[in-house]
Design an enzyme around this catalytic site. Sequence first.
Site, PDB file in Angstrom:
ATOM      1  N   GLU A   1      -2.204   1.947 -10.726  1.00 39.48           N
ATOM      2  CA  GLU A   1      -1.501   0.716 -11.123  1.00 39.48           C
ATOM      3  C   GLU A   1      -0.702   0.219  -9.925  1.00 39.48           C
ATOM      4  OE1 GLU A   1      -2.072  -0.751 -13.927  1.00 39.48           O
ATOM      5  OE2 GLU A   1      -3.341   0.914 -14.571  1.00 39.48           O
TER       6      GLU A   1
ATOM      7  N   ASP B   1       8.445  -1.270   2.725  1.00 37.27           N
ATOM      8  CA  ASP B   1       8.463  -2.434   3.608  1.00 37.27           C
ATOM      9  C   ASP B   1       9.791  -3.179   3.475  1.00 37.27           C
ATOM     10  OD1 ASP B   1       7.531  -4.175   5.473  1.00 37.27           O
ATOM     11  OD2 ASP B   1       6.073  -5.171   4.181  1.00 37.27           O
TER      12      ASP B   1
ATOM     13  N   ARG C   1      -0.195  -6.435  -0.506  1.00 33.39           N
ATOM     14  CA  ARG C   1      -1.440  -5.862   0.032  1.00 33.39           C
ATOM     15  C   ARG C   1      -1.302  -4.350   0.162  1.00 33.39           C
ATOM     16  NH1 ARG C   1       0.278  -9.579   4.157  1.00 33.39           N
ATOM     17  NH2 ARG C   1       1.734  -8.430   5.460  1.00 33.39           N
ATOM     18  N   ILE C   2      -2.461  -3.724   0.373  1.00 34.02           N
ATOM     19  CA  ILE C   2      -2.530  -2.252   0.412  1.00 34.02           C
ATOM     20  C   ILE C   2      -2.354  -1.727   1.839  1.00 34.02           C
ATOM     21  CG2 ILE C   2      -4.048  -0.279  -0.148  1.00 34.02           C
ATOM     22  CD1 ILE C   2      -3.465  -1.789  -2.646  1.00 34.02           C
TER      23      ILE C   2
ATOM     24  N   ARG D   1       4.913  -1.338  -3.593  1.00 32.80           N
ATOM     25  CA  ARG D   1       5.163  -1.876  -2.263  1.00 32.80           C
ATOM     26  C   ARG D   1       6.416  -2.731  -2.347  1.00 32.80           C
ATOM     27  NH1 ARG D   1       1.435  -3.891   2.498  1.00 32.80           N
ATOM     28  NH2 ARG D   1       3.079  -4.572   3.906  1.00 32.80           N
TER      29      ARG D   1
ATOM     30  N   LEU E   1       9.137  18.865  -6.541  1.00 31.41           N
ATOM     31  CA  LEU E   1       8.407  17.669  -6.107  1.00 31.41           C
ATOM     32  C   LEU E   1       7.628  17.928  -4.809  1.00 31.41           C
ATOM     33  CD1 LEU E   1       8.405  14.342  -6.415  1.00 31.41           C
ATOM     34  CD2 LEU E   1       9.963  14.512  -4.498  1.00 31.41           C
TER      35      LEU E   1
ATOM     36  N   HIS F   1      15.750   0.708   9.660  1.00 34.17           N
ATOM     37  CA  HIS F   1      14.988   1.946   9.472  1.00 34.17           C
ATOM     38  C   HIS F   1      15.933   3.099   9.116  1.00 34.17           C
ATOM     39  CE1 HIS F   1      11.419  -0.115  10.646  1.00 34.17           C
ATOM     40  NE2 HIS F   1      11.725  -0.206  11.937  1.00 34.17           N
TER      41      HIS F   1
END
Length: 258
Positions: free
Chosen positions: A208, A25, A195-196, A189, A136, A42
Site C-alpha cells: 500500500e 524526503d 514516486r518510488i 514517502r 524491531l 539531514h
Amino acid sequence: MTHTSSTQEVPAHRDVPRHVAIIMDGNGRWARSRLLPRIAGHRRGLEAVRATVENCAERGIEFLTLFAFSSENWRRPAEEVALLMQLFRSALTNEAERLHRSGVRLKVVGDTKRFGRKMCALIQQAEALTGANRGLTLTIAANYGGRWDVLQALSRLAATKASLEKIDEAALGAHLAMSYAPEPDLFVRTGGEQRISNFLLWQLAYTELYFTDTLWPDFDARALDEAIASYRARERRFGRTSEQVAAALPTTQRAEVA
Ligand code: FPP
C-alpha cells in the site's frame, strides 16, 4: 525465499503493518525554509529516524526499512555527499549501542563497498552487535537501488548454476538483499513527491502506497499514526474480489467492515 511472495500467496490480514518502508524526503526543504544549510535538515532527519524507530517498535511493527542514500544520490554536490557520509559514520558509531539496548536488529542493504573500508567495518560491527536481537528489524538502505538489487540477485543466482527452467520467484527472492524480511505492507514517502525512486522495486508489488506532504524532519508519532490509519482503511485485495476479501476476514472484523 524465507517469506512468501504476495503474488504467490495472499498474506494474512493485519491491522498494524508488519513491515513499513519509508523514503525520507524533505530534509533540504525543511532546512531551507529556516535559512539553514541542507545538512542541518539531514541532522534533524536523523532525530526523526530515532523517533520513528521507537514509535514503530511501540506499535508492534516488526520491520522498518529506511531509504537513507540511493544509488542516484551520488549525483548531489560533493560537499553534501561528504557531509552525509560523515553523518552516517557518526550515526553508526553512536547509535549502535543504543539500538542494541532497545533490542533492535540493525541491517544495512545496498552496494556498501563504495563507502570504503572504514564504513564497511562499522556496518559489520553494528550488524554483529545487534544480530541476535529479537525486537524491531531496522534496515537502512544505503547506496541502494531496486534495479541494482534485482541485478545482483540475478548474478548471484547465475553463480549457483541453477538451470533456467528452475528459476522462479522464490529462487530469485532468496538472493535479494532483503530476503530476511517479508514484503513491505506499507510504503511511506514524505516531502510531497509521489514516486518510488528506484526503492524496493521487486518487493513493492502489492504494498500500500502512502504519500504525505510532511517533511521528513517533521514526521512524528502523529504522522506515523495517520499513515497507519490510511493503511487500515485500505482493502487489500491481492487480485481477489471485494466479496472474497470480506469472506476471508476473521468473523469479528467482518462485522466492523459491514
Ligand atoms: C532526502 O531529503 C534525504 C536524504 C537523501 C538523506 C536521508 C538522511 C537522513 C534522514 C539522515 C540520516 C539517516 C540515517 C539513517 C543515518 P532531501 O535532501 O532530498 O530533501 P529535499 O527534497 O527537501 O531537498
